[in-house]
Write a protein that holds these residues in place. Structure first.
Motif, PDB file in Angstrom:
ATOM      1  N   ASP A 157       0.869 -26.614 -37.383  1.00  0.00           N
ATOM      2  CA  ASP A 157       1.614 -27.873 -37.425  1.00  0.00           C
ATOM      3  C   ASP A 157       1.762 -28.447 -36.022  1.00  0.00           C
ATOM      4  OD1 ASP A 157       3.241 -29.932 -38.217  1.00  0.00           O
ATOM      5  OD2 ASP A 157       5.055 -28.713 -38.377  1.00  0.00           O
ATOM      6  N   GLY A 158       0.819 -28.124 -35.160  1.00  0.00           N
ATOM      7  CA  GLY A 158       0.928 -28.599 -33.778  1.00  0.00           C
ATOM      8  C   GLY A 158       1.891 -27.723 -33.009  1.00  0.00           C
ATOM      9  N   TRP A 159       1.770 -27.782 -31.659  1.00  0.00           N
ATOM     10  CA  TRP A 159       2.629 -26.874 -30.875  1.00  0.00           C
ATOM     11  C   TRP A 159       4.082 -27.283 -30.951  1.00  0.00           C
ATOM     12  CZ3 TRP A 159       5.242 -28.254 -26.250  1.00  0.00           C
ATOM     13  CH2 TRP A 159       4.901 -29.504 -25.710  1.00  0.00           C
ATOM     14  N   PHE A 160       4.371 -28.573 -31.318  1.00  0.00           N
ATOM     15  CA  PHE A 160       5.787 -28.927 -31.423  1.00  0.00           C
ATOM     16  C   PHE A 160       6.280 -28.921 -32.860  1.00  0.00           C
ATOM     17  CE2 PHE A 160       4.295 -33.220 -31.951  1.00  0.00           C
ATOM     18  CZ  PHE A 160       3.450 -33.512 -30.892  1.00  0.00           C
ATOM     19  N   ASN A 161       5.427 -28.589 -33.792  1.00  0.00           N
ATOM     20  CA  ASN A 161       5.881 -27.984 -35.033  1.00  0.00           C
ATOM     21  C   ASN A 161       6.922 -28.782 -35.822  1.00  0.00           C
ATOM     22  OD1 ASN A 161       5.529 -25.434 -36.420  1.00  0.00           O
ATOM     23  ND2 ASN A 161       7.674 -25.021 -35.983  1.00  0.00           N
ATOM     24  N   TYR A 162       6.647 -30.069 -36.047  1.00  0.00           N
ATOM     25  CA  TYR A 162       7.670 -30.906 -36.681  1.00  0.00           C
ATOM     26  C   TYR A 162       7.953 -30.496 -38.116  1.00  0.00           C
ATOM     27  CZ  TYR A 162       7.730 -34.459 -32.948  1.00  0.00           C
ATOM     28  OH  TYR A 162       7.894 -35.134 -31.763  1.00  0.00           O
ATOM     29  N   VAL A 163       9.229 -30.585 -38.487  1.00  0.00           N
ATOM     30  CA  VAL A 163       9.594 -30.573 -39.899  1.00  0.00           C
ATOM     31  C   VAL A 163       9.406 -32.013 -40.381  1.00  0.00           C
ATOM     32  CG1 VAL A 163      11.229 -28.682 -39.757  1.00  0.00           C
ATOM     33  CG2 VAL A 163      12.015 -31.000 -39.289  1.00  0.00           C
ATOM     34  N   PRO A 164       9.157 -32.272 -41.647  1.00  0.00           N
ATOM     35  CA  PRO A 164       9.136 -31.314 -42.755  1.00  0.00           C
ATOM     36  C   PRO A 164       7.809 -30.570 -42.939  1.00  0.00           C
ATOM     37  CG  PRO A 164       8.838 -33.531 -43.604  1.00  0.00           C
ATOM     38  CD  PRO A 164       9.055 -33.669 -42.119  1.00  0.00           C
ATOM     39  N   TYR A 165       6.765 -30.897 -42.123  1.00  0.00           N
ATOM     40  CA  TYR A 165       5.499 -30.188 -42.321  1.00  0.00           C
ATOM     41  C   TYR A 165       5.661 -28.684 -42.148  1.00  0.00           C
ATOM     42  CZ  TYR A 165       3.195 -34.732 -41.964  1.00  0.00           C
ATOM     43  OH  TYR A 165       2.796 -36.022 -42.165  1.00  0.00           O
ATOM     44  N   ALA A 166       6.612 -28.310 -41.285  1.00  0.00           N
ATOM     45  CA  ALA A 166       6.810 -26.881 -41.022  1.00  0.00           C
ATOM     46  C   ALA A 166       7.704 -26.216 -42.060  1.00  0.00           C
ATOM     47  CB  ALA A 166       7.413 -26.693 -39.629  1.00  0.00           C
ATOM     48  N   SER A 167       8.257 -26.995 -42.974  1.00  0.00           N
ATOM     49  CA  SER A 167       9.176 -26.396 -43.955  1.00  0.00           C
ATOM     50  C   SER A 167       8.375 -25.649 -45.023  1.00  0.00           C
ATOM     51  CB  SER A 167      10.042 -27.474 -44.599  1.00  0.00           C
ATOM     52  OG  SER A 167       9.216 -28.348 -45.335  1.00  0.00           O
ATOM     53  N   ARG A 168       9.055 -24.800 -45.736  1.00  0.00           N
ATOM     54  CA  ARG A 168       8.359 -23.921 -46.685  1.00  0.00           C
ATOM     55  C   ARG A 168       7.680 -24.714 -47.802  1.00  0.00           C
ATOM     56  NH1 ARG A 168      10.890 -18.337 -49.110  1.00  0.00           N
ATOM     57  NH2 ARG A 168       8.891 -17.423 -49.642  1.00  0.00           N
ATOM     58  N   GLU A 169       8.301 -25.850 -48.151  1.00  0.00           N
ATOM     59  CA  GLU A 169       7.764 -26.667 -49.241  1.00  0.00           C
ATOM     60  C   GLU A 169       6.331 -27.114 -48.943  1.00  0.00           C
ATOM     61  OE1 GLU A 169      10.170 -30.082 -49.891  1.00  0.00           O
ATOM     62  OE2 GLU A 169       9.004 -30.772 -51.635  1.00  0.00           O
ATOM     63  N   TYR A 170       6.067 -27.485 -47.680  1.00  0.00           N
ATOM     64  CA  TYR A 170       4.743 -27.994 -47.322  1.00  0.00           C
ATOM     65  C   TYR A 170       3.886 -26.956 -46.618  1.00  0.00           C
ATOM     66  CZ  TYR A 170       7.062 -32.371 -48.336  1.00  0.00           C
ATOM     67  OH  TYR A 170       7.750 -33.365 -48.956  1.00  0.00           O
ATOM     68  N   ASN A 171       4.488 -25.847 -46.261  1.00  0.00           N
ATOM     69  CA  ASN A 171       3.790 -24.848 -45.449  1.00  0.00           C
ATOM     70  C   ASN A 171       4.222 -23.454 -45.911  1.00  0.00           C
ATOM     71  OD1 ASN A 171       2.266 -23.796 -43.299  1.00  0.00           O
ATOM     72  ND2 ASN A 171       2.896 -25.469 -41.966  1.00  0.00           N
ATOM     73  N   PRO A 172       3.771 -23.052 -47.097  1.00  0.00           N
ATOM     74  CA  PRO A 172       4.349 -21.863 -47.719  1.00  0.00           C
ATOM     75  C   PRO A 172       3.902 -20.521 -47.143  1.00  0.00           C
ATOM     76  CG  PRO A 172       2.653 -22.810 -49.129  1.00  0.00           C
ATOM     77  CD  PRO A 172       2.803 -23.731 -47.966  1.00  0.00           C
ATOM     78  N   GLY A 173       2.834 -20.486 -46.348  1.00  0.00           N
ATOM     79  CA  GLY A 173       2.347 -19.194 -45.837  1.00  0.00           C
ATOM     80  C   GLY A 173       3.253 -18.606 -44.767  1.00  0.00           C
ATOM     81  N   LEU A 174       2.726 -17.564 -44.128  1.00  0.00           N
ATOM     82  CA  LEU A 174       3.498 -16.915 -43.059  1.00  0.00           C
ATOM     83  C   LEU A 174       3.348 -17.619 -41.715  1.00  0.00           C
ATOM     84  CD1 LEU A 174       3.059 -13.040 -43.539  1.00  0.00           C
ATOM     85  CD2 LEU A 174       5.186 -14.348 -43.625  1.00  0.00           C
ATOM     86  N   ASN A 175       2.465 -18.631 -41.676  1.00  0.00           N
ATOM     87  CA  ASN A 175       2.117 -19.271 -40.397  1.00  0.00           C
ATOM     88  C   ASN A 175       3.336 -19.639 -39.558  1.00  0.00           C
ATOM     89  OD1 ASN A 175       0.413 -19.887 -42.752  1.00  0.00           O
ATOM     90  ND2 ASN A 175      -1.024 -20.711 -41.257  1.00  0.00           N
ATOM     91  N   MET A 176       4.238 -20.396 -40.192  1.00  0.00           N
ATOM     92  CA  MET A 176       5.385 -20.903 -39.437  1.00  0.00           C
ATOM     93  C   MET A 176       6.385 -19.808 -39.109  1.00  0.00           C
ATOM     94  SD  MET A 176       5.154 -23.987 -38.666  1.00  0.00           S
ATOM     95  CE  MET A 176       3.427 -23.778 -38.395  1.00  0.00           C
ATOM     96  N   ASP A 177       6.470 -18.792 -39.990  1.00  0.00           N
ATOM     97  CA  ASP A 177       7.419 -17.699 -39.728  1.00  0.00           C
ATOM     98  C   ASP A 177       6.974 -16.892 -38.507  1.00  0.00           C
ATOM     99  OD1 ASP A 177       9.096 -18.169 -42.080  1.00  0.00           O
ATOM    100  OD2 ASP A 177       7.261 -17.650 -43.169  1.00  0.00           O
ATOM    101  N   ILE A 178       5.652 -16.646 -38.436  1.00  0.00           N
ATOM    102  CA  ILE A 178       5.140 -15.919 -37.266  1.00  0.00           C
ATOM    103  C   ILE A 178       5.404 -16.733 -35.997  1.00  0.00           C
ATOM    104  CG2 ILE A 178       3.033 -15.084 -36.141  1.00  0.00           C
ATOM    105  CD1 ILE A 178       1.929 -14.478 -38.942  1.00  0.00           C
ATOM    106  N   TYR A 179       5.130 -18.031 -36.093  1.00  0.00           N
ATOM    107  CA  TYR A 179       5.334 -18.889 -34.920  1.00  0.00           C
ATOM    108  C   TYR A 179       6.814 -18.899 -34.519  1.00  0.00           C
ATOM    109  CZ  TYR A 179       4.492 -22.954 -31.864  1.00  0.00           C
ATOM    110  OH  TYR A 179       4.378 -23.790 -30.785  1.00  0.00           O
ATOM    111  N   ALA A 180       7.697 -19.058 -35.521  1.00  0.00           N
ATOM    112  CA  ALA A 180       9.131 -19.155 -35.218  1.00  0.00           C
ATOM    113  C   ALA A 180       9.642 -17.858 -34.572  1.00  0.00           C
ATOM    114  CB  ALA A 180       9.905 -19.460 -36.494  1.00  0.00           C
ATOM    115  N   LEU A 181       9.344 -16.737 -35.189  1.00  0.00           N
ATOM    116  CA  LEU A 181       9.862 -15.472 -34.653  1.00  0.00           C
ATOM    117  C   LEU A 181       9.188 -15.112 -33.327  1.00  0.00           C
ATOM    118  CD1 LEU A 181      10.147 -13.487 -38.003  1.00  0.00           C
ATOM    119  CD2 LEU A 181      12.028 -14.347 -36.603  1.00  0.00           C
TER     120      LEU A 181
END
Lengths: 652, 138
Positions: A157-181
């Protein structure tokens, strides 16, 4: 400072002596890292840690560069399908993450870690174990973040990771969780490192090195470190809230639940824009300290340049909304940020004019390091002017999310970070290894990088002005983008060839470069007063500083005062360092420095286990990880008699 | 001339120097954040975006600006006083100081002077927006 305070002496009056071989041997035995793999893992030597930072960051630069080349192949012509849209999303996001978070800041931490005690006349950083922790956690977070990319779950979702694209509804995999943690983990490393730099600057300078005698790179890193401590909590909080939204159904960024998507952008950019300054100010400091050496002239306007460094960072806290001009915030609110974004050009310009004046008044020697430092001035101006343009709200509305912005950020990050860093490598490589880099190959390296970079990114401004949006995986023929993209791809491969030459020069020179000696460039600052590479204890006696250019005092003849470099405190009763007062660098206390230890590595492994368990929502494993963190902290902080500082006492 | 880096350090106090150095920047930060908050809030009526700002917003921003401007000018003034007391701390005048940075106390007082003045000008620059930009445009 009160008279009583200024008369305070150190209780156990340290021995004063001259540099002798016996003293060197004694200090070598005290400070050297134990041999073997365990000794390597346990080392808290700032030079060892600095080199690890530098090697790791350059490795990640190479990986991020390969990602960029793959993207350039995808964009070399219209309607190409080397990458799928999903793969392209991961490539540009991981490329941004790598270059901005895993290369640009850590490489500066590496140089600062290696050089700080040498600049300051100190035996080590203030907190050597925290220093090791910051590196190990950085390495762990890099592996954590890349683990996702390797298994096809990198950030997308880009390095600045905007919501709502980064939210689970639109991005259900582990991608964003790995990035966040992973980003929260990286934040620990950066915060720990920043605190260490700040305390080191204010407490570990050589006697006499008052704050108006510090090299500019110290000001740059100090300013960046303060900024990091202020803004990293914002982004760590943002990523933590995002993780809660995704995994526990909270609604911090979900308007349906009363949340605010714009909250993400505010929290991210409150961090993000000061971070941009944090990754250029120390690099500007490299130029401010390196350029004068090759001009045989002190930096023009030292006081103004140091102040401009601080002023840039202060104003840098007030520009974050210029990334959000197109979000529909009220006009008057935008005007405040527009004003700050325009005014920040003033302190930036101070440094530029000072560098130009230094070259003008000096007698430049065109070494490879000089070429990299001097070319940075031009690239800074181009990147600065395009940034100045986007400080205007109406202009930004036209340019936002186009390739113009991509061109701008690359002029800033490559122009003001990569070019000075490569120049700094040519400059300080002899100090680190005892060998000079190959100048002939260096010139090929410079001109290839300089030409390739400008061929790649100068036309990209036009691509943006013609309306090509960023982050599209391909484009149809007939839009007018084809030729420009072809030129950019050719330029980027040329630039990559230049970077490859640089890496080759490093390897070749490390193995068999010419002997450098302690001071190959006839530099003015303390690091050039000691052997190359420096011994484990850095300075056999603690130097006493009388001017800002201890090694140029006779040449400059700036006054009667002279620094004393070959006679001073020996501090050879164990692993000792000197603490001095914050403003004037008066001797204050003898610090007992910690021995090498595995505690930082153990804490890092425990933290990584905890974060991996949180990623998998394996709460039993998270409990074990928390216990391991606690155990590592107890091991770390367990009282040790040899770490007691000697108390200061008042003498008449 | 003393070999101490700050022979005139006793001519000021840490508090005075601290205010001189940080007063202007803090004033700008307060003005900036408070004006941003007030200007933004004024364009929302019960949570809904409005294109007509509430009437009280601009006078509030104006008063915040004036108060912060006075603080920044006060920091500039204090810096000037410290500068007057310490300007002979090292060899050379203000040009020498700009080049070489000699004399720690006067170095910091010059920083305070420039930071205070710069902050005051930055605060004034925000007034331009207040006068020219429709508050809730966009």
């Amino acid at each position: 400072m009160t008279p009583a305070r200024s008369q305070r002496m150190i209780a156990d009056t340290p021995e004063i002596g001259e540099v002798t071989q016996a003293l060197r041997d004694r200090l070598e035995a005290i400070w050297e890292t134990k041999p073997g793999f365990v000794g390597w893992l346990a080392s808290v030597d700032h030079k060892e840690i600095g080199l690890r930072y530098i090697v790791t960051a350059f490795l990640l630069l190479a990986i991020g560069g390969v990602e960029a080349l793959v993207m350039r192949l995808q964009l070399i012509g219209p309607d190409r399908h080397l990458l799928t849209p999903e793969q392209y999303n991961q490539f540009f996001s991981t490329h941004g993450m790598t270059m901005i978070f895993l290369y640009a800041s850590p490489i500066l931490s590496g140089f600062s870690n290696y050089l700080f005690p040498l600049f300051l006349g100190s035996r080590d950083m203030a907190f050597p174990r925290m220093n090791a922790l910051s590196y190990w956690v950085y390495l762990a977070s890099a592996l954590f973040l890349y683990a996702g990319f390797v298994v096809g779950a990198g950030p997308n979702d880009g390095w600045f990771n905007y919501v709502p694209y980064a939210s689970r509804e639109y991005n259900p995999g582990l991608n964003m969780d790995i990035y966040a943690l992973g980003m929260i983990l990286l934040g620990i490393s950066t915060s720990v490192g920043a605190a260490n730099f700040i305390v080191t600057v204010f407490r570990c300078r050589a006697p006499g090195m008052s704050i108006n005698r510090m090299p500019v790179i110290i000001w740059g890193t100090l300013t960046a470190s303060v900024a990091n401590l202020v803004v990293i909590p914002a982004v760590s909080l943002a990523f933590f809230l995002l993780w809660l939204d995704r995994q526990f159904g909270t609604h911090f960024f979900d308007p349906a639940g009363g949340g605010q998507p714009l909250l993400w952008q505010h929290l991210f950019w409150m961090f993000g824009h000061p971070w941009v300054y944090a990754i250029v100010l120390p690099a500007m400091g490299m130029v401010s300290d390196g350029l004068p050496v090759f001009c045989r002239h002190p930096l023009v306007g030292y006081t103004a340049v140091a102040l401009a460094t601080v002023a840039t960072m202060v104003l840098g806290f007030g520009v974050w909304v210029h990334h959000m001009f197109a979000t529909g915030l009220p006009g008057l609110s935008l005007s405040f940020f527009s004003g700050a974004s325009i005014l920040i050009a003033i302190p930036s310009a101070v440094a530029i004019f000072a560098w130009i004046a230094t070259i003008w008044l000096g007698r430049p020697i065109l070494t490879t390091a000089f070429l990299f430092f001097a070319s940075m001035i031009l690239l800074f101006v181009i990147g600065g002017v395009s940034g100045f343009m986007t400080a205007s709200v109406p202009v930004d509305w036209q340019l936002t999310d186009t390739y113009f912005i991509v061109a701008h950020i690359h002029y800033v990050l490559i122009g003001i970070n990569v070019f000075p860093v490569v120049g700094a490598t040519y400059f300080w490589f002899p100090k680190m290894t005892g060998r000079l880099m190959d100048e002939r190959l260096g010139r090929w390296n410079f001109w290839t990088m300089f030409a390739g970079f400008n061929i790649a990114f100068l036309p990209m401004h036009l691509t943006g002005l013609m309306g090509m949006p960023r982050r599209v995986y391909t484009y149809p023929a007939g839009m007018g983008f084809t030729t420009l993209n072809l030129i950019t791809t050719i330029g980027s491969f040329l630039f990559a060839a230049g970077v490859l030459m640089f890496f080759w020069n490093v390897v070749k020179s490390w193995r068999g470069g010419a002997e450098a000696g302690p001071d190959p460039w006839k530099g003015p600052t303390l690091e050039w007063a000691i052997p190359s590479p420096p011994p484990p204890y850095n300075f056999a006696v603690i130097p006493t500083i009388a001017t800002r250019h201890p090694l140029w005092e006779d040449d400059l003849d700036e006054g009667r005062a002279r620094s004393t470099l070959d006679r001073g405190m020996t501090l050879a009763h164990g692993k000792e360092a000197l603490a001095t007062t914050s403003l004037d660098g008066e001797p204050d206390m003898i610090l007992k420095m910690p021995e090498d230890t595995l505690a930082p590595l153990m804490l890092t492994l425990a933290l990584t286990l905890l974060f991996a368990a949180m990623l998998g929502k394996l709460w039993w494993l998270a409990a074990i990880g928390s216990g391991a963190v606690l155990a590592a902290l107890i091991f770390w902080t367990w009282p040790r008699r040899q770490l007691l500082e000697r108390e200061a006492a008042v003498h008449g | 001339m003393s070999t101490h880096p700050a022979p005139h350090r006793h001519r000021t106090s840490l508090w005075e120097l601290g205010f001189a150095l940080t007063g202007g920047c803090i004033a700008w930060g307060v003005q900036f954040c408070a004006s941003f908050a007030v200007a933004s809030l004024a364009c929302f009526d019960a949570g809904e975006r409005s294109h007509q700002a509430e009437r009280h917003a601009q006078p509030v921003i104006l008063w915040i600006t004036i108060a912060c401007l006075l603080v920044a000018l006060a920091a500039t003034g204090v810096s000037w006083l410290v500068w007057r007391r310490t300007r002979e701390e090292a060899e050379g005048g203000h040009r020498e100081l700009l080049e070489k940075g000699g004399g720690r106390t006067r170095f910091l007082s010059l920083w305070g002077l420039l930071l205070g003045l710069g902050s005051a000008l930055t605060i004034l620059a925000n007034l331009i927006g207040l006068l020219l930009v429709p508050p809730c445009a966009g």
